[in-house]
Design a protein around this motif. Structure first.
Motif, PDB file in Angstrom:
ATOM      1  N   GLY A  92       5.446  -6.354 -15.205  1.00 20.61           N
ATOM      2  CA  GLY A  92       6.021  -4.790 -15.520  1.00 20.61           C
ATOM      3  C   GLY A  92       7.472  -5.408 -14.271  1.00 20.61           C
ATOM      4  O   GLY A  92       7.537  -6.752 -14.241  1.00 20.61           O
ATOM      5  N   GLY A  93       8.506  -4.802 -14.566  1.00 19.68           N
ATOM      6  CA  GLY A  93      10.204  -5.658 -13.921  1.00 19.68           C
ATOM      7  C   GLY A  93      11.014  -5.641 -14.983  1.00 19.68           C
ATOM      8  O   GLY A  93      10.805  -5.271 -15.978  1.00 19.68           O
ATOM      9  N   SER A  94      12.412  -5.947 -14.827  1.00 21.72           N
ATOM     10  CA  SER A  94      12.782  -6.221 -15.744  1.00 21.72           C
ATOM     11  C   SER A  94      13.700  -6.994 -16.627  1.00 21.72           C
ATOM     12  O   SER A  94      13.714  -7.380 -17.735  1.00 21.72           O
ATOM     13  N   SER A  95      11.955  -7.818 -15.729  1.00 18.65           N
ATOM     14  CA  SER A  95      12.239  -9.785 -16.528  1.00 18.65           C
ATOM     15  C   SER A  95      10.613  -9.221 -18.110  1.00 18.65           C
ATOM     16  O   SER A  95       9.913 -10.308 -18.361  1.00 18.65           O
ATOM     17  N   GLY A  96       9.910  -8.123 -17.642  1.00 16.91           N
ATOM     18  CA  GLY A  96       8.560  -7.897 -18.194  1.00 16.91           C
ATOM     19  C   GLY A  96       8.069  -7.277 -18.744  1.00 16.91           C
ATOM     20  O   GLY A  96       9.409  -6.264 -20.025  1.00 16.91           O
ATOM     21  N   ILE A  97       7.668  -5.749 -18.974  1.00 17.02           N
ATOM     22  CA  ILE A  97       7.101  -4.846 -19.446  1.00 17.02           C
ATOM     23  C   ILE A  97       7.906  -3.910 -18.876  1.00 17.02           C
ATOM     24  O   ILE A  97       7.323  -3.283 -17.748  1.00 17.02           O
ATOM     25  N   ARG A  98       9.205  -3.594 -19.432  1.00 14.17           N
ATOM     26  CA  ARG A  98      10.217  -2.929 -18.972  1.00 14.17           C
ATOM     27  C   ARG A  98      10.565  -1.473 -18.486  1.00 14.17           C
ATOM     28  O   ARG A  98      11.111  -1.015 -17.916  1.00 14.17           O
ATOM     29  N   ALA A  99       9.289  -0.374 -19.147  1.00  9.05           N
ATOM     30  CA  ALA A  99       9.134   0.467 -18.973  1.00  9.05           C
ATOM     31  C   ALA A  99       8.546   0.677 -17.406  1.00  9.05           C
ATOM     32  O   ALA A  99       8.509   2.519 -16.929  1.00  9.05           O
ATOM     33  N   TRP A 100       7.518  -0.101 -16.831  1.00  8.33           N
ATOM     34  CA  TRP A 100       7.195   0.092 -15.575  1.00  8.33           C
ATOM     35  C   TRP A 100       8.132  -0.818 -14.239  1.00  8.33           C
ATOM     36  O   TRP A 100       8.461  -1.491 -14.828  1.00  8.33           O
ATOM     37  N   GLN A 101       7.714   0.152 -13.246  1.00 10.97           N
ATOM     38  CA  GLN A 101       8.241  -0.874 -12.398  1.00 10.97           C
ATOM     39  C   GLN A 101       7.212  -2.112 -11.833  1.00 10.97           C
ATOM     40  O   GLN A 101       6.744  -2.297 -12.103  1.00 10.97           O
ATOM     41  N   ALA A 102       7.913  -3.305 -11.135  1.00 10.11           N
ATOM     42  CA  ALA A 102       7.318  -4.680 -10.446  1.00 10.11           C
ATOM     43  C   ALA A 102       6.010  -4.005 -10.294  1.00 10.11           C
ATOM     44  O   ALA A 102       6.198  -3.224  -9.121  1.00 10.11           O
ATOM     45  N   ARG A 103       5.009  -4.613 -10.667  1.00  5.93           N
ATOM     46  CA  ARG A 103       3.534  -4.381  -9.968  1.00  5.93           C
ATOM     47  C   ARG A 103       2.730  -3.158  -9.588  1.00  5.93           C
ATOM     48  O   ARG A 103       2.628  -2.533  -8.549  1.00  5.93           O
ATOM     49  N   THR A 104       3.248  -3.038 -10.966  1.00  4.36           N
ATOM     50  CA  THR A 104       2.535  -1.438 -10.822  1.00  4.36           C
ATOM     51  C   THR A 104       1.849  -1.108 -12.454  1.00  4.36           C
ATOM     52  O   THR A 104       1.648   0.174 -12.488  1.00  4.36           O
ATOM     53  N   PHE A 144      -3.282   3.542  -0.091  1.00  3.11           N
ATOM     54  CA  PHE A 144      -3.313   2.416  -0.973  1.00  3.11           C
ATOM     55  C   PHE A 144      -1.582   2.862  -2.258  1.00  3.11           C
ATOM     56  O   PHE A 144      -1.031   1.706  -2.494  1.00  3.11           O
ATOM     57  N   TYR A 145      -1.215   4.041  -1.190  1.00  7.93           N
ATOM     58  CA  TYR A 145       0.273   3.657  -2.508  1.00  7.93           C
ATOM     59  C   TYR A 145       1.180   2.687  -1.796  1.00  7.93           C
ATOM     60  O   TYR A 145       1.710   2.163  -0.466  1.00  7.93           O
ATOM     61  N   GLY A 146       2.255   2.444  -2.996  1.00  6.65           N
ATOM     62  CA  GLY A 146       2.794   0.824  -3.054  1.00  6.65           C
ATOM     63  C   GLY A 146       2.487  -0.379  -2.821  1.00  6.65           C
ATOM     64  O   GLY A 146       3.498  -1.218  -2.973  1.00  6.65           O
ATOM     65  N   LEU A 147       0.763  -0.365  -2.678  1.00  6.38           N
ATOM     66  CA  LEU A 147       0.521  -1.829  -2.591  1.00  6.38           C
ATOM     67  C   LEU A 147       0.253  -2.077  -3.969  1.00  6.38           C
ATOM     68  O   LEU A 147       0.058  -1.596  -5.544  1.00  6.38           O
ATOM     69  N   ASP A 148       1.037  -3.838  -3.671  1.00  5.54           N
ATOM     70  CA  ASP A 148       0.793  -4.339  -4.992  1.00  5.54           C
ATOM     71  C   ASP A 148      -0.094  -3.956  -6.132  1.00  5.54           C
ATOM     72  O   ASP A 148      -0.659  -4.663  -5.547  1.00  5.54           O
ATOM     73  N   GLN A 149      -0.490  -3.943  -7.357  1.00  7.20           N
ATOM     74  CA  GLN A 149      -0.963  -3.962  -8.458  1.00  7.20           C
ATOM     75  C   GLN A 149      -1.392  -5.357  -8.536  1.00  7.20           C
ATOM     76  O   GLN A 149       0.078  -5.647  -9.765  1.00  7.20           O
ATOM     77  N   LEU A 150      -2.249  -6.553  -8.514  1.00  6.17           N
ATOM     78  CA  LEU A 150      -2.227  -8.042  -8.816  1.00  6.17           C
ATOM     79  C   LEU A 150      -3.232  -8.158  -9.911  1.00  6.17           C
ATOM     80  O   LEU A 150      -4.540  -7.231  -9.832  1.00  6.17           O
ATOM     81  N   GLY A 151      -3.678  -9.091 -10.003  1.00  9.10           N
ATOM     82  CA  GLY A 151      -4.374 -10.023 -11.172  1.00  9.10           C
ATOM     83  C   GLY A 151      -4.596 -11.329 -11.194  1.00  9.10           C
ATOM     84  O   GLY A 151      -3.901 -11.916 -10.748  1.00  9.10           O
ATOM     85  N   THR A 152      -5.557 -11.573 -11.745  1.00 14.66           N
ATOM     86  CA  THR A 152      -6.126 -13.443 -11.972  1.00 14.66           C
ATOM     87  C   THR A 152      -5.848 -13.778 -13.503  1.00 14.66           C
ATOM     88  O   THR A 152      -5.945 -14.735 -13.699  1.00 14.66           O
ATOM     89  N   MET A 153      -5.246 -12.844 -14.169  1.00 13.03           N
ATOM     90  CA  MET A 153      -4.306 -13.490 -15.081  1.00 13.03           C
ATOM     91  C   MET A 153      -3.776 -12.483 -15.740  1.00 13.03           C
ATOM     92  O   MET A 153      -3.769 -11.413 -15.494  1.00 13.03           O
TER      93      MET A 153
END
Length: 809
Positions: free
Chosen positions: A631-643, A663-672
């Motif tokens: 997500g974010g302005s340089s990724g999948i732009r229909a989502w906010q970054a880290r969501t 959990f609200y506002g916590l970054d959604q992360l992954g290892t891939m």
């Protein structure tokens, strides 16, 4: 309630405006002819007949631009019609800089085009070529037809040369095989003659012939009328000497390097006393008193006693400009007397401003949060008087919840602060080794240090110290290398003492990730291909591939010390009392840029990476900052970054309101991460408030995942943990898909970007419900209300707005 109603009205207005604009543009596309006079016609088609296919595109380029019709899929003419018509006619004054006017038929332009196409065909060997033009008009719509009779192609039958200067002839003959495009039996082509002239000029200038000029190279062309050979040409190359005698080779004498007193240059009214000391053939005079001698003169490649070589002149220009301390570099030559075979060099340097300060900011927001990031960057390009670049950046930001009618910044849940400094030296500083300077670009050594502070309200505080040494060098203009042999990170995380035990238990992995205290010692390497072409309209492949490895050396030291540990059972090895991280993190950014003519471009991008923890980190996993997000302005732009993600992660499956709030506002992360973008770029208006307005249409696809179970942000919820793990068979179900439109305001030095992304497919849902575009088109309000009930305090947003500086990729 009032806020929700207001947002609802905004969405209706946005949709209505977009639909209305589309209808207007569609109508305007079909009505250009009604704005012209009765005696005028609009060119809808240009045809060139009977031209060899390999020359068709080049021949079309000789059609005058104002005569070429716009593409049927282009919106340039409709946009122009929308803003530049009045009272049923095209305006002649107050022209708005939107779109492109239609191609109005002009017989003068038709004749110029016909003549140019005919000349082009003759230059390609069709010496008897004739081109005629015809115009068909119906209902004020015109078709222009250029009919060619190229005649027979002429081929080179005989190649000779006349080079009276023996030295030049020998030099040409020794290089001929590697540079010439001319050979017996080839089709005559004037471009090949031009290329041959340019190559001979280059060879002469690279081998001491300082005063050699292009006009000394010319060709005699003998056609059938002179040789009685049908469709054959005899070609003779001439390299003539000047009137005052044969060409001479010149050596470099001494070099006088002069630096102006200030950025204004050299005042005419002031006489300056030049330095007289010559060291290694260079006289250095610095009227500004700002620069040390050695760091500057090392980039003079015009060495005393060496044969003049234009490559060394160009290299001197390039390196002195790349020092980034001079705004103007000028190289002149003079001779002491007319009989000398030496040319002395004068290099005049005008310094630029040493210090600068740049302030930047952005405002990320969605339906439930709003925030800002603000940074200040101070730069000194000559801190130690040797073109060393010092940069100090202070950056801060915060994010606030605005749901349920809360005022902006009344509920701040995230604060970030960082300060970083770096010193970049324009050479490779390697102990016990003095590498030669690269011939294709300026090498650099960068020493950097930074401190990062991140607070997540009621969750954690993180503090990170990072120190590194990096070497950057240029293999060729298109191949860049960056190697960081030392990257040291010191990380301290603290969980908020007010976090209740149940929240920590339910969010065990995330809590461990944020609360860990450890250190990292590793190295990085990055290879970049074709970064120098990113601002050009051409077809090419861009590649940026890197590897981040940490912990192996510390693991070796730990084992040599004889200490025994069991990381898999919670007993990792430690250095300085802290466990160290051990992982590898490869990442690749691969793009294909396809030039579609003019200022139109298509870009396809694949961005992928994996972070794999092992050895001493097999249990603790990848550090928070090394994980991937989408997500974010340089990724999948229909989502906010880290969501987005990881995988099919859906926070709505948490039935507890308390847990969802935690959990609200916590970054959604992954290892891939796997992410791909497709973007079509075009120009909307050439002159728009002093800059160029460009547009883009895009489709983004991707997500983040975990490589294995136990890396989930929900360890205590096995079902959700399973949904976050990457499985090839479930790839299609776990991909997020978005589309959108964007504008880029290009002011030459900066590009201000605004994108609107629309969600098409959302992986947090299942089955056909993933295609949320259907809900957007019908039943959006009911869908969002239901989502808000099951996911509160999260809210759903179909559209995401992104502001940024620079292109997204």
């Amino acid at each position: 309630m009032i806020l929700k109603a207001y947002q609802y009205l905004i969405n209706i207005k946005l949709k209505s405006t977009a639909i209305l604009l589309f209808i207007i543009v569609l109508i305007q596309a079909c009505s250009s002819t009604k704005y012209i006079a009765d005696y005028q016609s609009i060119v809808k088609k240009v045809t060139i007949d009977s031209v060899d296919k390999k020359f068709e595109e080049q021949a079309y380029n000789y059609v005058q631009k104002d005569l070429r019709p716009a593409s049927k899929l282009s919106i340039q003419v409709p946009l122009y019609n929308l803003f530049n018509t009045k009272d049923g006619r095209y305006k002649t004054t107050d022209i708005k800089p939107f779109g492109t006017p239609p191609a109005i038929l002009d017989s003068t332009l038709v004749e110029i085009s016909r003549t140019q196409i005919q000349k082009f065909l003759k230059s390609k060997g069709y010496r008897q070529a004739e081109v005629k033009s015809a115009i068909k008009v119906e209902n004020k719509k015109a078709e222009v037809i250029f009919s060619a009779k190229p005649g027979p192609a002429y081929f080179i039958d005989k190649l000779t040369d006349s080079i009276p200067n023996t030295n030049i002839k020998n030099l040409y003959e020794s290089n001929k095989a590697s540079v010439t495009h001319l050979h017996k039996g080839m089709q005559y082509d004037e471009d090949s003659l031009t290329y041959e002239r340019e190559q001979i000029y280059r060879i002469m200038k690279e081998n001491g012939y300082f005063y050699f000029l292009r006009p000394y190279v010319n060709f005699d062309v003998y056609g059938a009328e002179a040789t009685s050979k049908t469709n054959k040409i005899d070609l003779n190359l001439n390299v003539t000497d000047p009137n005052d005698g044969p060409h001479k080779q010149f050596n470099i004498g001494y070099t006088h390097m002069i630096i102006a007193p200030n950025p204004d240059g050299f005042p005419d009214s002031v006489r300056y006393k030049l330095n007289k000391d010559t060291i290694n053939g260079i006289i250095f005079t610095d009227f500004s008193k700002r620069y040390r001698r050695n760091p500057i003169v090392r980039y003079d490649f015009l060495k005393q006693g060496e044969l003049y070589d234009i490559r060394n002149e160009n290299l001197t220009y390039d390196r002195l400009y790349e020092l980034n301390i001079f705004k103007n570099v000028k190289i002149d030559y003079f001779r002491r007397d007319s009989t000398s075979n030496k040319v002395n060099t004068v290099i005049q340097l005008i310094p630029q401003k040493v210090m600068s300060n740049r302030v930047e900011g952005e405002v990320p927001f969605n339906g439930g949060t709003v925030g800002f990031n603000l940074s200040n960057t101070y730069t000194n390009n000559n801190i130690f008087r040797g073109a060393e670049r010092f940069e100090l950046q202070v950056k801060g930001g915060l994010q606030s919840r605005i749901g349920n009618g809360a005022k902006p910044f009344s509920d701040i849940y995230q604060r970030d602060f960082s300060i970083s400094g770096s010193i970049t030296v324009p050479r490779l500083m390697i102990p016990f080794y003095n590498p030669t300077l690269g011939g294709n670009g300026m090498p650099h050594t960068t020493f950097s240090s930074s401190y990062i502070y991140a607070l997540q309200k009621d969750v954690s505080v993180r503090r990170i110290f990072i120190n590194s040494i990096t070497y950057d060098w240029v293999e060729t203009k298109s191949k860049l290398h960056s190697f960081t042999p030392l990257n040291f990170e010191y990380r301290f995380g603290y969980l908020d003492p007010n976090v209740d035990a149940q929240t920590v238990l339910n969010n065990l992995y995330y809590s461990t990730l944020l609360g860990r205290k450890d250190l990292t010692l590793g190295m990085k390497y990055t290879y970049t291909l074709n970064a120098n072409k990113l601002n050009e309209y051409r077809s090419f492949v861009y590649l940026r591939a890197g590897m981040d490895i940490a912990g192996n050396m510390l693991q070796g030291i730990s084992k040599l010390g004889g200490s025994k540990h069991d990381p898999a059972n919670g007993d990792p090895a430690k250095i300085l009392g802290l466990p160290f991280n051990q992982y590898m993190r490869p990442e690749v950014d691969l793009r294909w840029y396809k030039h579609l003519g003019g200022e139109r471009q298509f870009v396809a991008r694949l961005n992928a990476g994996v972070a794999y923890a092992y050895g001493n980190s097999v249990l603790t996993g990848i550090p928070f900052e090394k994980q991937f997000f989408a997500g974010g302005s340089s990724g999948i732009r229909a989502w906010q970054a880290r969501t987005i993600g990881p995988g099919n992660y859906d926070r709505g499956l948490l039935r507890s309101d308390t847990l969802r709030k935690a959990f609200y506002g916590l970054d959604q992360l992954g290892t891939m991460r796997i992410e791909t973008n497709f973007e079509y770029r075009f120009t909307v208006a050439k002159k728009f408030f002093g800059a160029t307005l460009k547009g883009a249409a895009f489709v983004d696809v991707g997500n983040v995942w975990n490589l294995r179970k136990g890396e989930s942000i929900l360890l205590a919820t096995p079902a959700l943990d399973e949904q976050t793990v990457f499985k090839l068979g479930k790839l299609a179900q776990q991909l997020a898909v978005g589309t959108g439109l964007g504008l880029r305001y290009d002011v030459q030095y900066f590009v201000f970007r605004f994108d609107v992304g629309l969600k098409l497919k959302d992986p947090q849902f299942s089955g056909s419900d993933q295609w949320v575009i259907g809900k957007f088109l019908s039943g959006a309000r009911a869908f969002k209300d239901n989502y808000n009930l099951t996911h509160a305090p999260d809210t759903y947003r179909f559209l995401q707005y992104n502001f940024g500086i620079g292109m997204p990729f």
